[in-house]
Design an enzyme around this catalytic site. Structure first.
Site, mmCIF file in Angstrom:
data_model
loop_
_atom_site.group_PDB
_atom_site.id
_atom_site.type_symbol
_atom_site.label_atom_id
_atom_site.label_comp_id
_atom_site.label_asym_id
_atom_site.label_seq_id
_atom_site.Cartn_x
_atom_site.Cartn_y
_atom_site.Cartn_z
ATOM 1 N N ARG A 87 35.126 -38.031 -11.169
ATOM 2 C CA ARG A 87 35.668 -39.380 -11.054
ATOM 3 C C ARG A 87 34.518 -40.337 -10.764
ATOM 4 O O ARG A 87 33.849 -40.210 -9.738
ATOM 5 C CB ARG A 87 36.695 -39.418 -9.908
ATOM 6 C CG ARG A 87 37.234 -40.789 -9.588
ATOM 7 C CD ARG A 87 38.317 -40.712 -8.506
ATOM 8 N NE ARG A 87 38.835 -42.033 -8.212
ATOM 9 C CZ ARG A 87 38.532 -42.750 -7.127
ATOM 10 N NH1 ARG A 87 37.714 -42.256 -6.202
ATOM 11 N NH2 ARG A 87 39.042 -43.942 -6.952
ATOM 12 N N HIS A 131 35.854 -50.604 -8.879
ATOM 13 C CA HIS A 131 35.578 -50.093 -7.528
ATOM 14 C C HIS A 131 34.748 -51.171 -6.824
ATOM 15 O O HIS A 131 33.607 -50.949 -6.439
ATOM 16 C CB HIS A 131 34.866 -48.752 -7.611
ATOM 17 C CG HIS A 131 34.920 -47.938 -6.343
ATOM 18 N ND1 HIS A 131 35.416 -46.644 -6.289
ATOM 19 C CD2 HIS A 131 34.532 -48.227 -5.075
ATOM 20 C CE1 HIS A 131 35.313 -46.178 -5.061
ATOM 21 N NE2 HIS A 131 34.778 -47.123 -4.286
ATOM 22 N N GLU A 184 41.425 -48.597 -4.411
ATOM 23 C CA GLU A 184 41.654 -49.168 -3.082
ATOM 24 C C GLU A 184 41.726 -50.695 -3.096
ATOM 25 O O GLU A 184 40.888 -51.371 -2.464
ATOM 26 C CB GLU A 184 40.563 -48.702 -2.102
ATOM 27 C CG GLU A 184 40.469 -47.191 -1.981
ATOM 28 C CD GLU A 184 39.450 -46.730 -0.935
ATOM 29 O OE1 GLU A 184 38.840 -47.586 -0.263
ATOM 30 O OE2 GLU A 184 39.268 -45.521 -0.795
ATOM 31 N N ASN A 313 43.560 -41.906 -1.616
ATOM 32 C CA ASN A 313 42.314 -41.674 -0.885
ATOM 33 C C ASN A 313 42.651 -41.563 0.590
ATOM 34 O O ASN A 313 43.287 -42.468 1.153
ATOM 35 C CB ASN A 313 41.337 -42.837 -1.089
ATOM 36 C CG ASN A 313 40.836 -42.914 -2.517
ATOM 37 O OD1 ASN A 313 41.135 -42.047 -3.343
ATOM 38 N ND2 ASN A 313 40.061 -43.948 -2.817
ATOM 39 N N TYR A 315 41.186 -40.396 4.562
ATOM 40 C CA TYR A 315 40.103 -39.971 5.459
ATOM 41 C C TYR A 315 40.604 -39.662 6.868
ATOM 42 O O TYR A 315 40.215 -38.679 7.453
ATOM 43 C CB TYR A 315 39.007 -41.046 5.507
ATOM 44 C CG TYR A 315 38.278 -41.138 4.185
ATOM 45 C CD1 TYR A 315 37.161 -40.355 3.932
ATOM 46 C CD2 TYR A 315 38.745 -41.962 3.162
ATOM 47 C CE1 TYR A 315 36.516 -40.382 2.712
ATOM 48 C CE2 TYR A 315 38.109 -42.000 1.924
ATOM 49 C CZ TYR A 315 36.990 -41.209 1.711
ATOM 50 O OH TYR A 315 36.364 -41.231 0.492
ATOM 51 N N GLU A 379 40.137 -39.179 -3.322
ATOM 52 C CA GLU A 379 38.995 -39.176 -2.403
ATOM 53 C C GLU A 379 39.399 -38.502 -1.106
ATOM 54 O O GLU A 379 40.479 -38.773 -0.560
ATOM 55 C CB GLU A 379 38.536 -40.606 -2.035
ATOM 56 C CG GLU A 379 37.713 -41.277 -3.084
ATOM 57 C CD GLU A 379 37.235 -42.662 -2.649
ATOM 58 O OE1 GLU A 379 37.041 -42.889 -1.428
ATOM 59 O OE2 GLU A 379 37.087 -43.509 -3.531
HETATM 60 O O1 IFM Z 1 32.576 -44.921 0.236
HETATM 61 C C1 IFM Z 1 33.907 -45.277 0.272
HETATM 62 C C2 IFM Z 1 34.465 -45.425 -1.136
HETATM 63 O O2 IFM Z 1 33.748 -46.348 -1.872
HETATM 64 C C3 IFM Z 1 35.902 -45.882 -1.082
HETATM 65 N N1 IFM Z 1 36.678 -45.044 -0.207
HETATM 66 C C4 IFM Z 1 36.167 -44.758 1.090
HETATM 67 C C5 IFM Z 1 34.738 -44.236 0.983
HETATM 68 C C6 IFM Z 1 34.187 -43.925 2.390
HETATM 69 O O3 IFM Z 1 34.186 -45.080 3.174
#
Ligand code: IFM
Length: 474
Positions: A87, A131, A184, A313, A315, A379
């Site tokens: 990706r 992006h 995002e 995505n 985290y 992500e």
């Molecule tokens: O690096 C970023 C990415 O560009 C978009 N999602 C979160 C990642 C980590 O912060």
């Protein structure tokens, strides 16, 4: 694994379904470099990173991981890892330098070489059109008051984006398997125009809501253009950084805080894109900022153009309580009602809590709310303070634990009926981490930014084994 225990149970064997996509992800401005080469013009991130005080250490994406010149080496790395998919994002100012109008053949050539190189290596290309690197020309409001300018606060930008989507579909539509319109949009709208920690660095709640709407519109317009131009086998998608929101307590006040963040963090995109409507509570919460009259007839139906999958995505989760946020806040309409509480447990170098349950929660929520929509984790990953030791090894056991726990969460969601088709690890390479510059390393491949030397971290070798086995465990 609970939030208080970052060590996953590695003894269990978890196999993923046949055909599950194993990928890595990157983004143009974060890795390409060659910022002024072959006709590329500045994006809002070039301008922002050159503005003193905006990016740590004054770092810019001018050189980044020099991927523009190291394409073959980076594709070879992916071949070594055995990824099935890659990706990447396309830099709009590289292919349509002024944001609209003439197409830059050299820019297109770069992405042709990338896509052809991937295909020759048996890797499926997954392209993101946006992006965050908006051509600066579309952001700058000229003295003459020309039609361009205002970035995502203006609906014209959505039309320019759809034209650019058409350019890319014509150039690479026969070779790219999946097209993602936006990455995002929450960050683009609310960090870019709300609290200003991202480009273009504006701090205006109304601008952030307008931007969110125009990003939804841009997504729908582009999805329609892509459908018209792509072969039937190509997939169209959108990637959202959905927030796994938890209320600190069961009190009505804390639960209402969670509802507000869900509205302005998640449903502001999910409702237009999948249901062609704005969340009623969001409109109520933001009544002091706007009456939403910038939403024109037909916009929400346009935003709801059918798509083939949703990218997520993830985290870490967010824990919220009744209170007030710092100013400027990205949370339009929720600023004076919500405060963010530190989540318990271990943290990454970003100071983000490690909590794989949040990913599971999001996936099963989407299973229930969007039946029939395939999901892809586009992500997931973690930054740690990695370094190459004197023997040239990069040991990153925390990242391996993080990834293991999150893949186990994806497996659990699959077992519970979520239709998850793939997992893209963020990120292939250490790169330019936006406002943090090069101070945060998310890669499974270490990049020495002085020499551009690439070194596989232990996590890269671990991921290659996971892919080869089709899952976790021996
Ligand atoms: O690096 C970023 C990415 O560009 C978009 N999602 C979160 C990642 C980590 O912060």
């Amino acid at each position: 694994m609970t939030a208080l225990d970052a060590r996953p149970d590695t003894s269990t064997v978890l196999r993923f379904p046949q055909g599950f996509r194993w990928g890595t992800a990157t983004a143009a401005y974060q890795i390409e470099g060659a910022a002024a080469e072959d006709g590329r013009t500045p994006s809002v991130w070039d301008t922002f990173s050159r503005t003193p005080g905006k990016v740590r250490n004054g770092d810019t994406g001018d050189i980044a991981a020099d991927h523009y010149h190291r394409l073959d080496e980076d594709i070879a790395l992916m071949r070594r890892l055995g990824v099935t998919d890659y990706r990447f994002s396309i830099a709009w100012p590289r292919v349509v330098p002024t944001g609209s109008g003439p197409v830059n053949a050299k820019g297109l050539d770069f992405y042709r070489r990338l896509v052809d190189g991937l295909l020759e290596s048996g890797i499926r290309p997954v392209a993101t059109l946006y992006h965050w690197d908006l051509p600066q020309e579309l952001e700058t409001v000229s003295d003459s008051g020309s039609a361009a300018g205002g970035g995502w606060t203006e609906r014209e930008t959505a039309y320019r984006f759809a034209e650019y989507a058409g350019v890319m579909a014509d150039a690479l539509g026969d070779r790219v398997a999946t097209w993602t319109t936006l990455n995002e949009p929450w960050c683009a709208a609310f960090l870019g125009y709300g609290n200003g920690v991202h480009a273009p660095g504006r701090t205006d709640a109304l601008a952030s809501l307008r931007a969110a709407h125009h990003l939804n519109l841009a997504h729908g317009l582009a999805a329609r253009v892509l459908r018209g131009a792509l072969p039937a086998s190509a997939e169209v998608s959108l990637t959202l950084n959905l927030h796994a929101v938890r209320a600190l307590s069961e009190s009505p006040e804390d639960r209402d805080a969670a509802r507000r963040i869900d509205a302005v963090g998640n449903r502001i995109f999910l409702d237009p894109v999948f249901h062609g409507r704005l969340p009623e509570d969001l409109v109520r919460d933001t009544a002091g900022i706007t009456d939403w009259s910038f939403v024109e007839d037909g916009d929400l139906a346009t935003a709801a153009a059918p798509i083939d999958s949703l990218g997520i995505n993830y985290y870490s989760p967010a824990v919220v309580a009744a209170g007030a946020s710092e100013s400027p806040s990205p949370w339009a309409g929720a600023e004076r009602h919500v405060r963010f509480e530190p989540a318990p447990g271990p943290r990454t170098a970003m100071d983000w809590p490690v909590d794989a349950d949040g990913l599971y929660e999001l996936l099963v929520r989407l299973r229930d709310e969007l039946p029939g929509v395939p999901l892809v984790v586009t992500e997931n990953g973690a930054a740690y303070d990695d370094y190459a030791d004197p023997s040239g090894n990069v040991k990153d056991p925390e990242r391996v634990d993080y990834l293991h726990a999150h893949l186990a969460a994806v497996h659990r969601a699959l077992a519970d009926g979520a239709d998850v088709r793939g997992y893209f690890l963020w990120s292939l390479l250490d790169n330019f981490e936006w406002a943090y510059g090069y101070s945060k390393r998310f890669g499974i491949v270490h990049v020495d930014f002085a020499t551009q030397r690439r070194t596989l971290k232990d996590s890269a070798r671990w991921y290659a084994e996971v892919i080869a086995r089709g899952g976790l465990g021996a």
